[in-house]
Design an enzyme around this catalytic site. Structure first.
Site, PDB file in Angstrom:
ATOM      1  N   ARG A 294       0.833  -1.203   0.000  1.00 27.15           N
ATOM      2  CA  ARG A 294       0.000   0.000   0.000  1.00 27.15           C
ATOM      3  C   ARG A 294       0.866   1.250   0.000  1.00 27.15           C
ATOM      4  O   ARG A 294       1.933   1.275   0.617  1.00 27.15           O
ATOM      5  CB  ARG A 294      -0.871   0.053   1.263  1.00 27.15           C
ATOM      6  CG  ARG A 294      -2.035  -0.884   1.251  1.00 27.15           C
ATOM      7  CD  ARG A 294      -2.974  -0.610   2.415  1.00 27.15           C
ATOM      8  NE  ARG A 294      -2.265  -0.517   3.685  1.00 27.15           N
ATOM      9  CZ  ARG A 294      -2.721   0.151   4.741  1.00 27.15           C
ATOM     10  NH1 ARG A 294      -3.859   0.795   4.684  1.00 27.15           N
ATOM     11  NH2 ARG A 294      -2.031   0.184   5.871  1.00 27.15           N
TER      12      ARG A 294
ATOM     13  N   ASP B   2       5.398  -3.015  11.390  1.00 24.80           N
ATOM     14  CA  ASP B   2       3.942  -2.849  11.527  1.00 24.80           C
ATOM     15  C   ASP B   2       3.490  -2.911  12.987  1.00 24.80           C
ATOM     16  O   ASP B   2       2.515  -2.279  13.389  1.00 24.80           O
ATOM     17  CB  ASP B   2       3.170  -3.881  10.688  1.00 24.80           C
ATOM     18  CG  ASP B   2       3.552  -5.318  11.022  1.00 24.80           C
ATOM     19  OD1 ASP B   2       4.581  -5.524  11.696  1.00 24.80           O
ATOM     20  OD2 ASP B   2       2.838  -6.242  10.594  1.00 24.80           O
TER      21      ASP B   2
ATOM     22  N   SER C 129       7.481  -4.953   7.310  1.00 27.87           N
ATOM     23  CA  SER C 129       7.100  -5.884   8.392  1.00 27.87           C
ATOM     24  C   SER C 129       7.892  -7.184   8.361  1.00 27.87           C
ATOM     25  O   SER C 129       7.327  -8.282   8.327  1.00 27.87           O
ATOM     26  CB  SER C 129       5.607  -6.187   8.313  1.00 27.87           C
ATOM     27  OG  SER C 129       4.913  -4.978   8.316  1.00 27.87           O
TER      28      SER C 129
END
Length: 900
Positions: A522, A640, A586
């Protein structure tokens, strides 16, 4: 003339549909906890939960009490793939003094007959399981227990009502045990109707209804557990013995009962009881015919008005007479012969009229029986949510078997009343005897299967002691990761993130955030406002990462990421602005500063080459330079988990822990600088990314790893790594379930022992299926549908087992996760030096958010293992996106403060 006279006995389809609706309403009443006490149709749970599946085997005894004779049977069931069974029986009379005497005499008589049978068959020294067919209404609380509600069918034994008949039989057998050396174990109490269904179910697995039409009448069928209020539990099905003979005892059929029905009832042993049975069963049809003939004769319509003694004598016309008179070809000559024997001297018109009376009486019986059966079939179809249903009705009883036209009439009317059910009627062979043995055989099979399933799932049941041990080991590993001399070899890496503060509300500006951590990538634009109108606005776009890029070269991966950023900047029209950027990455990184992150190792299916040991921020900067279209200020590389903590910290300053329970599993928390030996300085705090997924990679939790965990680990992209994550995260739980299902199928406990092609496929069982299957709102029917989508053709029993397996795997995951988190909150409490800690944990991840039980079990475990900590769980809103922007904003704020 007869038609006019018996007009009320001829029932139209509209009337039958109305009877069907009335019976459906009675069934619902009988199943409800509050309405059952006043219901006439008692809907008694039989505790028979499964039909035969063809794998039953063994040697069984059965005794059968309920008809005109008492029977003892031996049934051998062979597991030879051909579903063979062998039946040996012996019949004993039931003398009047026994069936109308006292209880002790009755059960002694049964024990004597069984002993005689065992001697005859040379079975005295064998220990055999016994099924007891007891064809009277009983209230059962388990399969091998039944309290008699009341006698029917001419039985009137004193001192038995309201007592457990299995216990009485056991006592009688116990008396014989010592003196005659017999050892019999009463395993199941069965109603003859249930026995009929089970016998036919052995030959035809579609059979889920049992029907008796003989001396008495009754029906049973397989009902969904969720509808049976009288029994705990919602899983699976159970056979319900309707005891439909009492339908109408509350007046529900009064408009259909004729004067003859009322007269017959008044003269019976149990006036006002079993009214439906008195309109249907062969025990009463002969008497009904006699009462009609008597009245017609008195009115001068038959036998020239001459009433003979036979017509005045109760029970003189029996069912066998009715059968004979209704025979198609020889019916008239039979009628003449029978009536003459009864001193009635009929004319030919008399014979035709009497034959017609018999037909109307037995036709009404078949019609009423069909209406109630149609109600059961409709309920079954609606339970299964099918538009059309194929099923089999197992059937037994003298009326059905010997009456010349009864079966044909019944079939025809049922098919007319339920045109959307394709019904096969299967005649039972010695249903009440063999059926009791089949129930016992199924109970035997289920008990053996239960043992095997329990053994497979036992390693997943973690005691409180084991969980405390896991918590203590996690605490040890956390300390290893923080200490300078042990950090290099620690499995829990305790990576410093250089995030030294949480939001204070003064952050503002426009920030870009990138989020790479799974199969999607994203890009976000985040606008943060401070002051009274404090808010966070986000715009984002999602891009897929194809497998060939996830597992290609590092350069290809980062070029793809920059291509996605370029698309987003074009889309938002901000390509010229040099915005500060937070990069949520992450995967385990070793950071030297907030904007330097060296990849320790890929997880979650990524395998891009030339990345491990490299600085991911440099790789991103180089890819931006290669493209040469725009420039960005990369301020922070973020995990994350840290993003999750920061997002919740923006709302709640008490949030100092971040937890991810989704595809992966990880935790971060604010640690005192003085405890982080690998960094200089003792002032303030820094967020530590624990990377706890590697907990156990040194073998410290091998004692709780199962063979299934080892199989999943060996088949993964990184064998021997991230062992704790492989027991707790969404990416692996479905795979653990698949391995267990394969094992249970190999043992013949699931899917008929057939491992389907789809079950062999790694990754077929996604974690989202676990969440769906374990949903409390989901009936087993929907579980079966999910399994069918996966190409697994399951029975109702299979679905229960699959649900149980999913439950065991996800509960263990939540408990292990809770044990790890308890170690962290306890550490936070000790750091602060307080008796009681109040703290908030920011949480994200699909497993926590979507699984029906994971979050609850996790919270309960933390509460149990860290009783001095009051932990609030706060769901994070987009930790990896919004969180990355907030970290960037906090870093900018702290940087500006530092410069000043």
């Amino acid at each position: 003339q007869v038609d006019r006279y018996l007009y009320h006995m001829r029932l139209s389809d509209d009337v039958l549909l109305d009877v069907m609706a009335r019976f459906q309403a009675e069934m619902v009443k009988g199943l409800g906890r509050d309405t059952n006490p006043t219901a006439t149709v008692k809907m008694l749970p039989s505790f028979v939960r499964s039909l035969p599946d063809g794998s039953e085997k063994g040697d069984f005894l059965a005794v059968d009490l309920g008809g005109s004779q008492f029977r003892a049977h031996r049934v051998k069931v062979f597991d030879d793939g051909k579903q063979n069974s062998q039946l040996e029986s012996k019949f004993y009379p039931t003398p009047k003094e026994v069936i109308q005497g006292n209880g002790a005499e009755l059960f002694d008589y049964i024990a004597d007959c069984l002993l005689d049978f065992m001697e005859t068959k040379n079975l005295k020294h064998k220990k055999l399981p016994l099924g007891f067919t007891f064809s009277f209404p009983c209230k059962q609380t388990k399969l091998e227990e039944g309290v008699l509600l009341g006698w029917t069918k001419h039985f009137k034994v004193r001192g038995v009502q309201d007592t457990d008949v299995v216990n009485s039989l056991r006592k009688a057998l116990q008396k014989h045990k010592a003196s005659f050396d017999i050892d019999v174990d009463v395993l199941a109490l069965v109603n003859d109707t249930v026995g009929t269904m089970m016998t036919c179910g052995y030959d035809d697995q579609r059979c889920e209804v049992g029907l008796i039409i003989g001396t008495g009448t009754n029906a049973c069928y397989m009902e969904e557990m969720r509808h049976i209020d009288l029994v705990e539990g919602d899983e699976g099905r159970m056979c319900i013995n309707t005891e439909w003979g009492a339908f109408g005892d509350d007046g529900a059929l009064d408009d259909l009962r004729t004067e003859f029905d009322r007269e017959l009832d008044l003269g019976s042993l149990n006036p006002g009881k079993q009214l439906f049975e008195k309109m249907i069963s062969s025990l009463y049809l002969g008497e009904l015919v006699r009462l009609i003939l008597l009245k017609m004769t008195k009115e001068g319509l038959l036998f020239n008005g001459k009433v003979s003694t036979a017509l005045l004598t109760k029970g003189k016309i029996e069912m066998k007479h009715v059968f004979a008179m209704e025979k198609y070809k020889e019916g008239l000559s039979n009628t003449k012969e029978i009536l003459t024997e009864l001193n009635l001297f009929p004319s030919e018109e008399d014979c035709i009229a009497v034959q017609h009376v018999c037909t109307i009486v037995s036709f009404r019986s078949a019609n009423l029986c069909a209406a109630a059966l149609a109600a059961i079939l409709t309920r079954l179809r609606e339970n299964k949510k099918l538009l059309r249903m194929r099923t089999t009705v197992g059937i037994d009883g003298g009326l059905y078997k010997t009456h010349p036209q009864y079966a044909k009439r019944l079939h025809k009317v049922v098919r007319r009343l339920v045109p959307n059910c394709d019904v096969r009627f299967l005649l039972s062979v010695s249903g009440s005897g063999k059926g009791a043995a089949m129930v016992t055989a199924v109970a035997y099979r289920l008990a053996a299967q239960r043992k095997q399933i329990d053994a497979a799932l036992a390693p997943f049941l973690l005691s409180l002691e084991t969980l405390r041990e896991v918590k203590s080991k996690m605490r040890t590993e956390l300390e290893y990761g923080l200490k300078r001399e042990t950090q290099a070899s620690a499995t829990v890496k305790m990576l410093p993130t250089y995030v030294c503060g949480t939001p204070d509300g003064t952050e503002k500006g426009k920030f870009l955030a990138l989020d790479l951590g799974g199969t999607n990538f994203r890009v976000l634009l985040v606008k943060i406002r401070s002051g009274r109108r404090r808010s966070v606005q986000m715009y984002n776009k999602i891009f897929a990462i194809p497998l060939e890029i996830m597992q290609g070269t590092g350069e290809e991966l980062f070029d793809h990421i920059v291509q996605c950023i370029a698309d987003f900047l074009d889309y938002m029209g901000i390509k010229g602005a040099r915005l500060p950027l937070g990069f949520t990455f992450s995967f385990p990184c070793r950071q030297a500063s907030i904007d330097k992150g060296t990849l320790v190792g890929w997880t979650k299916g990524f395998k891009a080459t030339d990345c491990e040991g490299e600085d991911v921020v440099d790789m991103l900067r180089e890819a931006i330079r290669r493209r040469n279209e725009f420039d960005l200020d990369i301020v922070a590389v973020v995990n994350d988990t840290v993003g999750t903590m920061m997002t919740c910290g923006y709302e709640d300053p008490n949030c100092e822990i971040g937890l991810i329970a989704g595809t992966g599993s990880n935790v971060c928390y604010m640690e005192d600088m003085k405890n982080i030996e690998i960094l200089e300085g003792n002032e303030g705090k820094m967020c530590i990314n624990t990377e706890w997924g590697g907990f156990g990679d040194n073998g410290c939790i091998d004692n709780i790893r199962t063979k299934y965990d080892k199989e999943v680990d060996e088949g993964s992209l990184n064998p021997g790594k991230q062992r704790y994550e492989k027991m707790t995260s969404g990416m692996y739980l479905g795979e653990i379930v698949r391995q267990i299902l394969i094992d249970l199928t190999k043992q013949g406990l699931l899917f008929r022992g057939q491992i389907s092609e789809s079950l062999r496929k790694r990754g077929i069982f996604e974690t989202k299926f676990l969440s769906q299957i374990e949903s409390d709102r989901l009936a087993l029917l929907q579980v079966r549908r999910i399994l069918q989508q996966l190409g697994l053709d399951s029975t109702c029993e299979d679905s229960i087992i699959v649900k149980e397996v999913c439950g065991a795997v996800s509960k263990r995951a939540a408990q292990l996760c809770g044990a790890g988190l308890a170690a962290i909150v306890e550490k936070k409490r000790e750091n602060r030096g307080v008796e009681r800690l109040q703290i908030t944990v920011g949480v994200d991840g699909t497993l926590y958010k979507l699984h029906p039980h994971f979050s609850r079990v996790l919270r309960e475990t933390v509460k149990e293992l860290a009783p001095q900590c009051d932990v609030t769980f706060m769901l994070s809103e987009d930790g990896s996106g919004k969180g990355a922007a907030l970290i960037t904003a906090v870093a900018k704020r702290l940087h500006n403060v530092g410069q000043k």
